[in-house]
Scaffold this motif. Structure first.
Motif, PDB file in Angstrom:
ATOM      1  N   GLY A 167      59.698  46.202  48.881  1.00 17.46           N
ATOM      2  CA  GLY A 167      59.640  45.210  49.405  1.00 17.46           C
ATOM      3  C   GLY A 167      57.753  44.899  49.551  1.00 17.46           C
ATOM      4  N   SER A 168      57.023  45.854  49.478  1.00 16.57           N
ATOM      5  CA  SER A 168      55.749  45.680  49.137  1.00 16.57           C
ATOM      6  C   SER A 168      55.114  45.011  48.143  1.00 16.57           C
ATOM      7  CB  SER A 168      54.882  46.930  49.548  1.00 16.57           C
ATOM      8  OG  SER A 168      55.261  47.845  48.364  1.00 16.57           O
ATOM      9  N   GLY A 169      55.673  44.811  47.180  1.00 17.34           N
ATOM     10  CA  GLY A 169      55.080  44.464  45.739  1.00 17.34           C
ATOM     11  C   GLY A 169      54.392  45.411  44.877  1.00 17.34           C
ATOM     12  N   ASP A 170      54.710  46.731  45.404  1.00 13.54           N
ATOM     13  CA  ASP A 170      53.906  47.658  44.548  1.00 13.54           C
ATOM     14  C   ASP A 170      54.399  48.076  43.126  1.00 13.54           C
ATOM     15  OD1 ASP A 170      52.233  48.728  46.926  1.00 13.54           O
ATOM     16  OD2 ASP A 170      53.756  50.181  47.583  1.00 13.54           O
ATOM     17  N   GLU A 171      55.439  47.334  42.979  1.00 12.22           N
ATOM     18  CA  GLU A 171      55.960  47.292  41.653  1.00 12.22           C
ATOM     19  C   GLU A 171      55.339  46.691  40.709  1.00 12.22           C
ATOM     20  OE1 GLU A 171      58.138  43.798  43.049  1.00 12.22           O
ATOM     21  OE2 GLU A 171      57.501  45.931  43.996  1.00 12.22           O
ATOM     22  N   LEU A 172      54.571  45.712  41.364  1.00 15.88           N
ATOM     23  CA  LEU A 172      53.695  44.647  40.409  1.00 15.88           C
ATOM     24  C   LEU A 172      52.643  45.110  39.890  1.00 15.88           C
ATOM     25  CD1 LEU A 172      54.756  41.400  42.655  1.00 15.88           C
ATOM     26  CD2 LEU A 172      55.709  42.118  40.098  1.00 15.88           C
ATOM     27  N   PRO A 173      52.128  45.167  38.838  1.00 13.78           N
ATOM     28  CA  PRO A 173      50.710  45.611  38.325  1.00 13.78           C
ATOM     29  C   PRO A 173      49.671  44.413  38.912  1.00 13.78           C
ATOM     30  CG  PRO A 173      51.980  44.833  36.562  1.00 13.78           C
ATOM     31  CD  PRO A 173      52.734  44.767  37.749  1.00 13.78           C
ATOM     32  N   GLN A 174      48.396  44.753  38.883  1.00 13.24           N
ATOM     33  CA  GLN A 174      47.385  43.776  39.599  1.00 13.24           C
ATOM     34  C   GLN A 174      46.581  43.128  38.383  1.00 13.24           C
ATOM     35  OE1 GLN A 174      47.393  42.465  42.793  1.00 13.24           O
ATOM     36  NE2 GLN A 174      49.046  43.679  43.083  1.00 13.24           N
ATOM     37  N   PRO A 175      47.002  42.314  37.595  1.00 17.06           N
ATOM     38  CA  PRO A 175      46.335  41.980  36.288  1.00 17.06           C
ATOM     39  C   PRO A 175      44.787  41.741  36.334  1.00 17.06           C
ATOM     40  CG  PRO A 175      48.239  40.884  36.330  1.00 17.06           C
ATOM     41  CD  PRO A 175      48.004  41.283  37.739  1.00 17.06           C
ATOM     42  N   GLY A 176      44.413  41.240  37.444  1.00 19.41           N
ATOM     43  CA  GLY A 176      42.829  40.956  37.611  1.00 19.41           C
ATOM     44  C   GLY A 176      42.776  39.484  38.112  1.00 19.41           C
ATOM     45  N   PHE A 177      41.545  38.912  37.990  1.00 17.14           N
ATOM     46  CA  PHE A 177      41.105  37.827  38.387  1.00 17.14           C
ATOM     47  C   PHE A 177      39.846  37.535  37.551  1.00 17.14           C
ATOM     48  CE2 PHE A 177      37.436  35.377  40.548  1.00 17.14           C
ATOM     49  CZ  PHE A 177      38.290  34.317  41.233  1.00 17.14           C
ATOM     50  N   VAL A 178      40.169  36.027  37.099  1.00 16.63           N
ATOM     51  CA  VAL A 178      39.064  35.370  36.156  1.00 16.63           C
ATOM     52  C   VAL A 178      38.915  33.935  36.864  1.00 16.63           C
ATOM     53  CG1 VAL A 178      38.578  34.480  33.859  1.00 16.63           C
ATOM     54  CG2 VAL A 178      39.854  36.499  34.059  1.00 16.63           C
ATOM     55  N   GLY A 179      37.606  33.863  37.646  1.00 25.33           N
ATOM     56  CA  GLY A 179      37.503  32.576  38.072  1.00 25.33           C
ATOM     57  C   GLY A 179      37.425  31.394  37.457  1.00 25.33           C
ATOM     58  N   ASP A 205      29.164  32.636  42.817  1.00 25.46           N
ATOM     59  CA  ASP A 205      30.226  32.878  43.649  1.00 25.46           C
ATOM     60  C   ASP A 205      31.435  33.273  42.841  1.00 25.46           C
ATOM     61  OD1 ASP A 205      31.189  30.756  42.386  1.00 25.46           O
ATOM     62  OD2 ASP A 205      30.398  29.069  43.735  1.00 25.46           O
ATOM     63  N   LEU A 206      32.418  33.652  43.525  1.00 26.27           N
ATOM     64  CA  LEU A 206      33.621  34.200  43.248  1.00 26.27           C
ATOM     65  C   LEU A 206      34.108  33.324  41.839  1.00 26.27           C
ATOM     66  CD1 LEU A 206      35.570  35.658  46.225  1.00 26.27           C
ATOM     67  CD2 LEU A 206      34.376  37.128  44.364  1.00 26.27           C
ATOM     68  N   ASP A 207      33.851  32.058  41.861  1.00 19.91           N
ATOM     69  CA  ASP A 207      34.508  31.216  40.932  1.00 19.91           C
ATOM     70  C   ASP A 207      33.923  31.638  39.661  1.00 19.91           C
ATOM     71  OD1 ASP A 207      36.078  29.677  42.599  1.00 19.91           O
ATOM     72  OD2 ASP A 207      34.934  27.918  42.644  1.00 19.91           O
ATOM     73  N   SER A 208      32.938  32.225  39.387  1.00 18.92           N
ATOM     74  CA  SER A 208      32.393  32.439  38.148  1.00 18.92           C
ATOM     75  C   SER A 208      32.159  33.685  37.763  1.00 18.92           C
ATOM     76  CB  SER A 208      30.814  31.914  38.274  1.00 18.92           C
ATOM     77  OG  SER A 208      30.154  32.587  39.196  1.00 18.92           O
ATOM     78  N   ILE A 209      32.991  34.641  38.258  1.00 20.88           N
ATOM     79  CA  ILE A 209      33.155  35.933  37.813  1.00 20.88           C
ATOM     80  C   ILE A 209      34.602  36.506  37.420  1.00 20.88           C
ATOM     81  CG2 ILE A 209      31.161  36.587  39.582  1.00 20.88           C
ATOM     82  CD1 ILE A 209      33.537  38.335  40.774  1.00 20.88           C
ATOM     83  N   ALA A 210      34.678  37.524  36.790  1.00 22.91           N
ATOM     84  CA  ALA A 210      35.770  38.176  36.654  1.00 22.91           C
ATOM     85  C   ALA A 210      35.954  39.794  37.356  1.00 22.91           C
ATOM     86  CB  ALA A 210      36.051  38.222  34.980  1.00 22.91           C
ATOM     87  N   TYR A 211      37.150  39.863  37.619  1.00 21.16           N
ATOM     88  CA  TYR A 211      37.386  41.336  38.350  1.00 21.16           C
ATOM     89  C   TYR A 211      38.627  41.987  37.905  1.00 21.16           C
ATOM     90  CZ  TYR A 211      37.633  44.808  41.819  1.00 21.16           C
ATOM     91  OH  TYR A 211      37.570  46.110  42.470  1.00 21.16           O
ATOM     92  N   LEU A 212      38.559  43.034  37.130  1.00 21.04           N
ATOM     93  CA  LEU A 212      39.869  43.881  36.730  1.00 21.04           C
ATOM     94  C   LEU A 212      39.730  45.246  37.431  1.00 21.04           C
ATOM     95  CD1 LEU A 212      39.343  43.075  33.032  1.00 21.04           C
ATOM     96  CD2 LEU A 212      40.369  41.851  34.715  1.00 21.04           C
ATOM     97  N   ASN A 213      40.534  45.926  37.355  1.00 27.88           N
ATOM     98  CA  ASN A 213      41.112  47.311  37.744  1.00 27.88           C
ATOM     99  C   ASN A 213      41.434  47.854  36.412  1.00 27.88           C
ATOM    100  OD1 ASN A 213      40.365  47.766  40.603  1.00 27.88           O
ATOM    101  ND2 ASN A 213      42.142  46.342  40.814  1.00 27.88           N
TER     102      ASN A 213
END
Length: 169
Positions: free
Chosen positions: A35-47, A126-134
């Motif tokens: 129930g935690s969402g752990d099964e889901l990978p975190q693809p990342g963020f692109v502002g 700001d965050l809108d203009s960056i990308a963040y990946l794991n």
């Protein structure tokens, strides 16, 4: 210009990745709290304002331990699941909804608060203009192996890196 439709396809492919197939026995190292969402990978963020060649932060993986379940995390898990199951007509909309949710919740993350924000604020960004990946997209309960990082890079992080085209040193 960044092709957000291509990004949405890649993010969905990551969300549909079976970690047991990708990592084999090493998948046992991944967090698996029901129930935690752990099964889901975190693809990342692109502002939404990210441009090709922009600033890309790369983390190791989403971390260890339980994530506090609050309204923002629940919205994040819903957005990940919506993108995972989106059909062709709703894929880009689902990707942008995930981006919007991440824009709100990333500010609460220790890594963003302690490292990313100080760097980007000094660069007048700001965050809108960056990308963040794991590199590794899943939370882990045990230290990930080098093989897991390598497999994750080969399976999708390399493709993300090439689509975003951050500056090389």
């Amino acid at each position: 210009m960044i092709d957000r439709t291509e990004l949405s396809r890649l993010w969905q492919a990551i969300l549909r990745t079976d970690p047991h197939r990708l990592f084999g026995r090493d998948a046992e190292r991944l967090a698996q709290r029901p129930g935690s969402g752990d099964e889901l990978p975190q693809p990342g963020f692109v502002g939404p304002s990210y441009r090709l060649g922009g600033v890309l932060f790369m983390g190791k993986n989403p971390g260890k331990g339980a994530v506090p379940h609050n309204a923002l995390e629940e919205a994040h898990i819903r957005a990940l699941r919506n993108l995972q199951s989106a059909g062709p007509d709703s894929l880009l909309t689902s990707f942008e909804a995930l981006t919007e949710d991440l824009t709100r919740i990333m500010s609460a993350w220790d890594i963003v608060r302690n490292y990313v924000r100080p760097i980007i604020s000094r660069a007048d960004m700001d965050l809108d203009s960056i990308a963040y990946l794991n590199l590794l997209k899943w939370r882990s309960d045990a230290e990930p192996t080098m093989s897991m990082f390598r497999r994750s890079w080969q399976a999708h992080t390399n493709d993300q890196f090439h689509q975003l085209r951050p500056p090389s040193s």
